[in-house]
Write a protein that holds these residues in place. Structure first.
Motif, short mmCIF file in Angstrom:
data_model
loop_
_atom_site.label_atom_id
_atom_site.label_comp_id
_atom_site.label_asym_id
_atom_site.label_seq_id
_atom_site.Cartn_x
_atom_site.Cartn_y
_atom_site.Cartn_z
N GLY A 9 15.14 16.26 10.97
CA GLY A 9 15.80 16.63 9.71
C GLY A 9 15.38 15.78 8.53
O GLY A 9 15.90 15.94 7.43
N ARG A 14 7.89 9.08 2.35
CA ARG A 14 6.79 8.14 2.11
C ARG A 14 5.43 8.80 2.33
O ARG A 14 4.40 8.19 2.11
N VAL A 57 17.62 18.54 16.53
CA VAL A 57 18.65 18.45 15.50
C VAL A 57 17.96 18.42 14.16
O VAL A 57 17.11 17.56 13.90
N GLU A 81 22.37 20.74 10.90
CA GLU A 81 23.26 19.88 10.12
C GLU A 81 23.41 20.46 8.71
O GLU A 81 22.42 20.79 8.07
N ASN A 86 21.13 11.16 7.22
CA ASN A 86 20.37 10.16 7.98
C ASN A 86 20.72 10.21 9.47
O ASN A 86 21.42 11.12 9.91
N SER A 112 10.64 13.05 15.40
CA SER A 112 9.80 14.24 15.59
C SER A 112 8.42 14.07 14.98
O SER A 112 7.64 15.00 14.95
N GLY A 154 11.84 -1.44 12.17
CA GLY A 154 12.81 -2.39 12.68
C GLY A 154 12.07 -3.44 13.49
O GLY A 154 11.09 -3.13 14.18
N GLU A 175 16.43 -4.38 10.69
CA GLU A 175 15.84 -3.14 10.18
C GLU A 175 15.14 -3.40 8.85
O GLU A 175 15.69 -4.04 7.96
N LYS A 176 13.93 -2.92 8.69
CA LYS A 176 13.17 -2.98 7.45
C LYS A 176 13.31 -4.31 6.68
O LYS A 176 13.88 -4.35 5.60
N ASN A 194 10.52 -1.69 16.50
CA ASN A 194 11.34 -0.66 17.08
C ASN A 194 10.60 0.67 16.95
O ASN A 194 10.25 1.08 15.85
N ASP A 249 19.88 2.70 12.91
CA ASP A 249 19.37 1.33 12.98
C ASP A 249 20.30 0.36 12.24
O ASP A 249 20.70 -0.66 12.78
N ASP A 270 3.58 5.43 14.17
CA ASP A 270 4.48 6.14 13.28
C ASP A 270 3.57 6.68 12.19
O ASP A 270 2.90 5.92 11.52
N1 GDD Z 1 18.42 15.62 12.18
C1 GDD Z 1 18.11 14.67 11.31
N2 GDD Z 1 18.97 14.43 10.27
N3 GDD Z 1 16.98 13.97 11.47
C2 GDD Z 1 16.72 13.00 10.57
C3 GDD Z 1 17.55 12.69 9.48
C4 GDD Z 1 18.75 13.48 9.32
O1 GDD Z 1 19.54 13.32 8.39
N4 GDD Z 1 17.00 11.68 8.78
C5 GDD Z 1 15.86 11.35 9.42
N5 GDD Z 1 15.68 12.16 10.50
C6 GDD Z 1 14.58 12.14 11.47
C7 GDD Z 1 13.21 12.05 10.83
O2 GDD Z 1 12.68 13.36 10.64
C8 GDD Z 1 12.42 11.21 11.85
O3 GDD Z 1 11.89 12.06 12.86
C9 GDD Z 1 13.49 10.33 12.50
O4 GDD Z 1 14.74 10.96 12.23
C10 GDD Z 1 13.51 8.87 11.99
O5 GDD Z 1 13.80 8.88 10.62
P1 GDD Z 1 12.88 8.11 9.56
O6 GDD Z 1 13.45 8.35 8.21
O7 GDD Z 1 11.45 8.47 9.81
O8 GDD Z 1 13.13 6.60 9.98
P2 GDD Z 1 12.20 5.36 9.62
O9 GDD Z 1 10.79 5.68 9.97
O10 GDD Z 1 12.49 4.93 8.23
O11 GDD Z 1 12.74 4.21 10.60
C11 GDD Z 1 12.99 4.41 11.98
O12 GDD Z 1 11.77 4.56 12.71
C12 GDD Z 1 10.92 3.37 12.75
C13 GDD Z 1 9.73 3.66 13.63
O13 GDD Z 1 9.06 4.76 13.19
C14 GDD Z 1 13.79 3.21 12.48
O14 GDD Z 1 14.28 3.52 13.76
C15 GDD Z 1 12.95 1.94 12.50
O15 GDD Z 1 13.69 0.88 13.09
C16 GDD Z 1 11.69 2.18 13.32
O16 GDD Z 1 10.86 1.00 13.34
#
Ligand code: GDD
Ligand code: MG
Length: 352
Positions: A9, A14, A57, A81, A86, A112, A154, A175-176, A194, A249, A270
């Motif tokens: 979702g 970025r 989801v 949703e 988030n 995903s 993370g 985290e971050k 992470n 996180d 990632d």
């Molecule tokens: N269903 C749903 N709803 N999915 C979501 C939502 C939401 O509101 N927000 C984000 N996602 C999904 C994104 O599509 C992605 O697949 C996953 O959840 C993680 O969200 P990101 O927004 O990509 O997180 P990040 O990259 O900033 O940080 C996370 O991933 C890192 C590694 O890739 C954290 O877990 C970090 O700790 C980790 O290092």
């Protein structure tokens, strides 16, 4: 009792301007392999989890896109949703829903939009994780050996003496972090990134949500009877406006004291940012990673360039930049400043 929830979702902000809110990057074939990141993710899990136990989801606006891309997913397993809040509400939702139907459920929660090269090693790691959390009350995450101080991840400090096998106790979860901290963490050698892939019993993650996000817990708990009924979607319409916007996180993992980690090696990346895509793309002898046929590079090094229309793109004398040309947006950004793209977008939207 083994389930997977793929979180699909997010906006992938970025990765703008290729990732757009109407068509975020999990639905794109970012690496030119003939399938989207979501499709690769689903396939990877379908190797060892029956499709009826795989949930996706997503934000409701993307539900049709998910259906179209993943015809093998059960319609009832594409969860919608009503708003983007988030990952914490996303986890609270799937955990509450599964708990209601199978109180002993054990769940992998996965992004995903990642690249995983070694599926066999990945499946083996997931099996170890299931085996551990089936027996212990633990919030388990998969860790990746860090290579540079990326501030978008993370950072997990872990005890070098395992609980058992390849499962280690987590000491801290940050985290971050700011760049200086990220550098210190990497230098110390005790930290892993992470991967954002979590494994836990739904019962145990609900306990953690109750403890660290009690309001959110209550909101879901109050509507529990509607999960897995025709009234589920209506219940979500009441639940989501009451949820804070927070990631799992920040909301849970930084605070919980029963976190475990499996240091993993399955060729993970990632693809969250242009730098990480750059790392995984083929490069010319000057280190330029180029996607698009009409790109000419003169005296320029270590750029990531993507030209997705018919315009000729010429770079001269430019080093370490992201250059992305789409039909309606041209982005030119220092590669090291990529984390800020998210902020520019907010700025740009505000000024329009
Ligand atoms: N269903 C749903 N709803 N999915 C979501 C939502 C939401 O509101 N927000 C984000 N996602 C999904 C994104 O599509 C992605 O697949 C996953 O959840 C993680 O969200 P990101 O927004 O990509 O997180 P990040 O990259 O900033 O940080 C996370 O991933 C890192 C590694 O890739 C954290 O877990 C970090 O700790 C980790 O290092
Ligand atoms: Mg991400």
């Amino acid at each position: 009792h083994h389930y997977v929830a793929i979180m699909a979702g997010g906006i992938g902000s970025r990765f703008w301007p290729i990732s757009r809110s109407k068509y975020p990057k999990q639905f794109l074939d970012v690496l030119n392999v003939g399938e989207s990141l979501l499709q690769s993710t689903f396939k990877r899990f379908a190797h060892f989890i029956p499709v009826e136990n795989i949930f996706i989801v997503t934000f409701e606006d993307y539900a049709d896109l998910v259906k179209e891309q993943i015809p093998d997913a059960l319609e009832a397993n594409i969860l919608r949703e009503p708003s983007r809040k988030n990952t914490a509400p996303c986890v609270a939702y799937i955990a509450s829903k599964l708990h209601q139907r199978d109180p002993d459920a054990t769940l992998i929660v996965a992004p995903s939009d990642h690249l995983i090269l070694d599926t066999v090693a990945f499946i083996d790691t997931c099996r170890q994780a299931f085996d551990y959390v089936d027996r212990f009350v633990s919030l388990l995450t998969l860790g990746i050996r860090p290579t540079y101080p990326n501030t978008g991840y993370g950072y997990i400090q872990y005890d070098q003496t395992p609980y058992e096998g390849n499962v280690y106790p987590v000491i801290t979860f940050t985290e971050k972090p700011q760049l200086e901290f990220a550098k210190t963490f990497i230098a110390s050698g005790d930290f892993l990134w992470n991967a954002g892939i979590f494994v836990w019993k739904v019962r145990d993650v609900l306990t953690a949500i109750e403890k660290y996000l009690p309001e959110m817990y209550e909101v879901f708990h109050a509507e529990e009877e509607y999960f897995n009924t025709p009234k589920e979607q209506e219940a979500l319409e009441r639940i989501y406006p009451q949820c804070v916007n927070i990631s799992i996180d920040y909301g849970i993992m930084e605070k919980a004291d029963n976190v475990a980690i499996i240091p993993s090696e399955f060729g993970w990346s990632d693809l969250g940012t242009w730098n990480s895509a750059y790392e995984n793309m083929d490069k010319d002898y000057l280190g330029n990673a180029v996607k698009g046929d009409n790109v000419v590079i003169i005296d320029a090094t270590k750029n990531v360039v993507q030209a997705s229309n018919n315009k000729l793109v010429v770079l001269q004398g430019l080093d370490e930049f992201v250059v992305v040309d789409t039909n309606d947006v041209l982005l030119i950004c220092k590669k090291e400043k990529e984390q800020e793209i998210k902020d520019y977008m907010t700025e740009i939207k505000r000024n329009k």
